[in-house]
Design an enzyme around this catalytic site. Structure first.
Site, PDB file in Angstrom:
ATOM      1  CB  THR A 194      -0.924   0.024   1.245  1.00  0.00           C
ATOM      2  OG1 THR A 194      -0.130  -0.233   2.422  1.00  0.00           O
ATOM      3  CG2 THR A 194      -2.025  -0.999   1.149  1.00  0.00           C
ATOM      4  CB  THR A 225      -0.411  -0.544   6.736  1.00  0.00           C
ATOM      5  OG1 THR A 225       0.436  -1.436   7.468  1.00  0.00           O
ATOM      6  CG2 THR A 225      -0.747   0.670   7.589  1.00  0.00           C
ATOM      7  CB  CYS A 269       6.389   0.927   7.359  1.00  0.00           C
ATOM      8  SG  CYS A 269       6.111  -0.703   6.662  1.00  0.00           S
TER       9      CYS A 269
HETATM   10  P1  NAD Z   1       6.326  -5.186  -0.790  1.00  0.00           P
HETATM   11  O1  NAD Z   1       6.270  -4.165  -1.863  1.00  0.00           O
HETATM   12  O2  NAD Z   1       7.636  -5.732  -0.353  1.00  0.00           O
HETATM   13  O3  NAD Z   1       5.422  -6.430  -1.191  1.00  0.00           O
HETATM   14  C1  NAD Z   1       4.172  -6.342  -1.776  1.00  0.00           C
HETATM   15  C2  NAD Z   1       4.013  -7.538  -2.701  1.00  0.00           C
HETATM   16  O4  NAD Z   1       2.651  -7.614  -3.161  1.00  0.00           O
HETATM   17  C3  NAD Z   1       4.881  -7.453  -3.941  1.00  0.00           C
HETATM   18  O5  NAD Z   1       5.687  -8.624  -4.039  1.00  0.00           O
HETATM   19  C4  NAD Z   1       3.884  -7.356  -5.102  1.00  0.00           C
HETATM   20  O6  NAD Z   1       4.334  -7.967  -6.289  1.00  0.00           O
HETATM   21  C5  NAD Z   1       2.702  -8.084  -4.506  1.00  0.00           C
HETATM   22  N1  NAD Z   1       1.411  -7.805  -5.145  1.00  0.00           N
HETATM   23  C6  NAD Z   1       0.923  -6.623  -5.581  1.00  0.00           C
HETATM   24  N2  NAD Z   1      -0.313  -6.794  -6.102  1.00  0.00           N
HETATM   25  C7  NAD Z   1      -0.605  -8.105  -5.995  1.00  0.00           C
HETATM   26  C8  NAD Z   1      -1.729  -8.899  -6.341  1.00  0.00           C
HETATM   27  N3  NAD Z   1      -2.820  -8.366  -6.886  1.00  0.00           N
HETATM   28  N4  NAD Z   1      -1.682 -10.223  -6.084  1.00  0.00           N
HETATM   29  C9  NAD Z   1      -0.589 -10.788  -5.515  1.00  0.00           C
HETATM   30  N5  NAD Z   1       0.513 -10.084  -5.167  1.00  0.00           N
HETATM   31  C10 NAD Z   1       0.502  -8.756  -5.399  1.00  0.00           C
HETATM   32  O7  NAD Z   1       5.571  -4.532   0.460  1.00  0.00           O
HETATM   33  P2  NAD Z   1       5.716  -4.942   2.010  1.00  0.00           P
HETATM   34  O8  NAD Z   1       6.820  -4.187   2.630  1.00  0.00           O
HETATM   35  O9  NAD Z   1       5.687  -6.414   2.121  1.00  0.00           O
HETATM   36  O10 NAD Z   1       4.365  -4.311   2.575  1.00  0.00           O
HETATM   37  C11 NAD Z   1       3.119  -4.927   2.360  1.00  0.00           C
HETATM   38  C12 NAD Z   1       2.118  -4.312   3.303  1.00  0.00           C
HETATM   39  O11 NAD Z   1       2.495  -4.621   4.641  1.00  0.00           O
HETATM   40  C13 NAD Z   1       2.038  -2.777   3.248  1.00  0.00           C
HETATM   41  O12 NAD Z   1       0.724  -2.382   3.474  1.00  0.00           O
HETATM   42  C14 NAD Z   1       2.918  -2.360   4.417  1.00  0.00           C
HETATM   43  O13 NAD Z   1       2.571  -1.091   4.906  1.00  0.00           O
HETATM   44  C15 NAD Z   1       2.602  -3.447   5.419  1.00  0.00           C
HETATM   45  N6  NAD Z   1       3.638  -3.670   6.415  1.00  0.00           N
HETATM   46  C16 NAD Z   1       4.932  -3.803   6.023  1.00  0.00           C
HETATM   47  C17 NAD Z   1       5.919  -4.011   6.974  1.00  0.00           C
HETATM   48  C18 NAD Z   1       7.382  -4.075   6.591  1.00  0.00           C
HETATM   49  O14 NAD Z   1       8.235  -4.016   7.485  1.00  0.00           O
HETATM   50  N7  NAD Z   1       7.730  -4.182   5.318  1.00  0.00           N
HETATM   51  C19 NAD Z   1       5.577  -4.097   8.334  1.00  0.00           C
HETATM   52  C20 NAD Z   1       4.239  -4.008   8.689  1.00  0.00           C
HETATM   53  C21 NAD Z   1       3.277  -3.785   7.724  1.00  0.00           C
END
Ligand code: NAD
Length: 446
Positions: free
Chosen positions: A93, A130, A272
């Site tokens: 997101t 998130t 984040c």
């Molecule tokens: P990221 O960009 O590393 O991963 C997101 C993944 O989703 C990507 O691999 C992308 O290809 C995939 N994706 C997108 N659209 C898709 C679909 N339609 N079907 C299947 N896969 C799809 O992001 P992240 O860091 O893993 O963050 C993901 C969420 O988790 C966000 O909302 C973030 O705020 C939240 N979050 C992240 C962390 C962190 O430390 N990275 C911690 C807590 C919360």
């Protein structure tokens, strides 16, 4: 395992930093896990046992669970819909690119839309991404409208609090689980998924969906505020000839305050905190909560101001103009123990220095490949010594433990000018000074 000792069939949609860690940890709890991503390369790598990013401890656990047959990867939403009793949405997101600060929800809605036609029986969708408050209700509406199972599709919002660098331990043993639900059945089912950690005594807090959505962004906003608070104290210390590290220790010892997240320096970055507080600010604007808008704008502004402060110090350290100066930068990741360079304070500073004509050479233990992808104009060095050789200035911008082990005497022998700016306030300034360096630390005397 679930509460009855049986594995549950769990799917994970999105295998980025959050999703892959979650899939691996779900499998490690004993569940049967099927994970999907739209990025075919990520899926291929993960299925081979290679994490597509650096996260300590993740790869061995990935391989262990692949070998045990508890974890599989696919590119087919039909297979995911058929397989899972519980589906976790873990897609990104990010911030929209229009400058509004709002969250881009297209990946969340895209994942829901791709999955919905394949939901033919009662199932639980759990969003972990998130999202701004109110998003979950929209996702539930879309899912139920498009799924053959209709209202038998239940929903929970289960925010994730993991820290990159500690993602596995944070996923398996978090401080708490938060379950935003609209039905007792959803609460019961999500608690079955997490039965093992819940039974070990980790608190699980059940609440309405809107509160759960707000818990996540409120927690991140508080952490961001704490960091910006100590950083304005750093500014005050600099203006007064005081020492912000001693101040942080002295106020942090008070249990009501706590020492964690009171580290002065360059401030926060990453995928984040920055985007979460901006999205929260945009939501607060929509809802007319102006005091929250003001608070978060101030926190963000203080944070970005730290990067400016380091730039001012850097220009001053080389006589006012960095053009043509050789500058070594230690650290490219937004924080240590991660290769994540999203909104990295270090790379933002490197970019600005390079734009002003400096010759910037970057070192990072694991993040150089990612950094080179977004800033191919910078130079990259395989070692600290290679980066620092012949330089006019050394900047310490990501606090990797390796950098605390640098021998300042050995480094002094190879630089053109022994000037260090410790943007993270974690190096032993006295030892560097004793080795002949001029050391500038924002918020500390000297
Ligand atoms: P990221 O960009 O590393 O991963 C997101 C993944 O989703 C990507 O691999 C992308 O290809 C995939 N994706 C997108 N659209 C898709 C679909 N339609 N079907 C299947 N896969 C799809 O992001 P992240 O860091 O893993 O963050 C993901 C969420 O988790 C966000 O909302 C973030 O705020 C939240 N979050 C992240 C962390 C962190 O430390 N990275 C911690 C807590 C919360």
């Amino acid at each position: 395992m679930g509460r009855n000792g049986q594995p549950m069939r769990v799917s994970v949609i999105g295998t980025g930093y959050l999703g892959l860690t979650h899939a691996v940890c779900m499998a490690d709890l004993g569940h049967d896990v099927l994970a999907i991503d739209v990025d075919a390369e990520k899926i291929t790598k993960a299925a081979r046992g290679e994490a597509p990013f650096f996260e300590p401890g993740l790869e061995p656990l990935l391989r262990k669970n692949l070998d045990a047959g508890r974890l599989r990867f696919t590119s087919s939403f039909a297979e995911v819909g058929e397989f899972g009793d519980v589906h976790f949405i873990c897609v990104g997101t990010p911030q929209t690119k229009d400058g509004s600060g709002m969250a881009d929800l297209s990946y969340v809605f895209g994942a829901a839309d791709a999955l919905a036609p394949h939901l033919t029986r009662a199932t639980l969708i759990v969003a972990k991404s998130t999202v701004p408050v109110g998003t979950s209700r929209q996702v539930i509406g879309r899912l139920r409208a498009a799924a053959p199972a209709g209202d038998r599709v239940d929903f929970a919002f289960n925010p994730e609090f993991l820290r990159e660098g500690y993602a596995v331990q944070d996923s398996l043993t978090p401080d708490r689980f938060v379950f935003g639900v609209t039905s007792a059945a959803a609460d019961e089912l999500i608690r079955q998924v997490y039965a093992t950690p819940l039974d070990s005594g980790i608190p699980g807090l059940t609440m309405d969906i809107e509160t759960a959505e707000l818990v996540k962004v409120a927690a991140n906003s508080f952490l961001a505020t704490k960091i910006s608070f100590i950083n304005v104290m750093a500014e005050m210390c600099e203006a007064s000839g005081a020492d912000v590290l001693k101040l942080a220790d002295a106020i942090g010892i008070d249990e009501r305050i706590g020492r964690k997240f009171l580290s002065p320096g360059l401030g926060f970055g990453g995928g984040c905190l920055p985007k979460d507080i901006r999205a929260f600010r945009a939501t607060a604007e929509e809802k007319g909560v102006t005091s929250l808008v003001d608070l978060l704008a101030t926190v963000d502004g203080i944070n970005l101001g730290r990067r400016e402060r380091v730039l001012v110090l850097a220009r001053g350290a080389v006589g006012g103009d960095v053009s043509g100066k050789r500058i070594a930068v230690l650290g490219a990741a937004f924080k240590p123990n991660s290769d994540d360079i999203r909104d990295s304070p270090s790379l933002a500073i490197c970019g600005r220095l390079a734009d002003e004509g400096a010759i910037v050479t970057v070192h990072d233990p694991v993040a150089m490949t990612n950094a080179a992808r977004v800033r191919p104009d910078l130079r990259y060095a395989d070692s600290v010594h290679e980066a620092a050789e012949g330089t006019d200035l050394v900047l310490h911008l990501t606090e990797w433990a390796d950098y605390r082990a640098i021998d300042p005497t050995a480094l002094r022998a190879i630089v053109a000018s022994p000037v260090l700016i410790d943007g993270r306030c974690t190096l032993d300034a006295a030892a560097w000074r004793a080795a002949g360096w001029t050391v500038l630390v924002p918020g500390r005397p000297g």
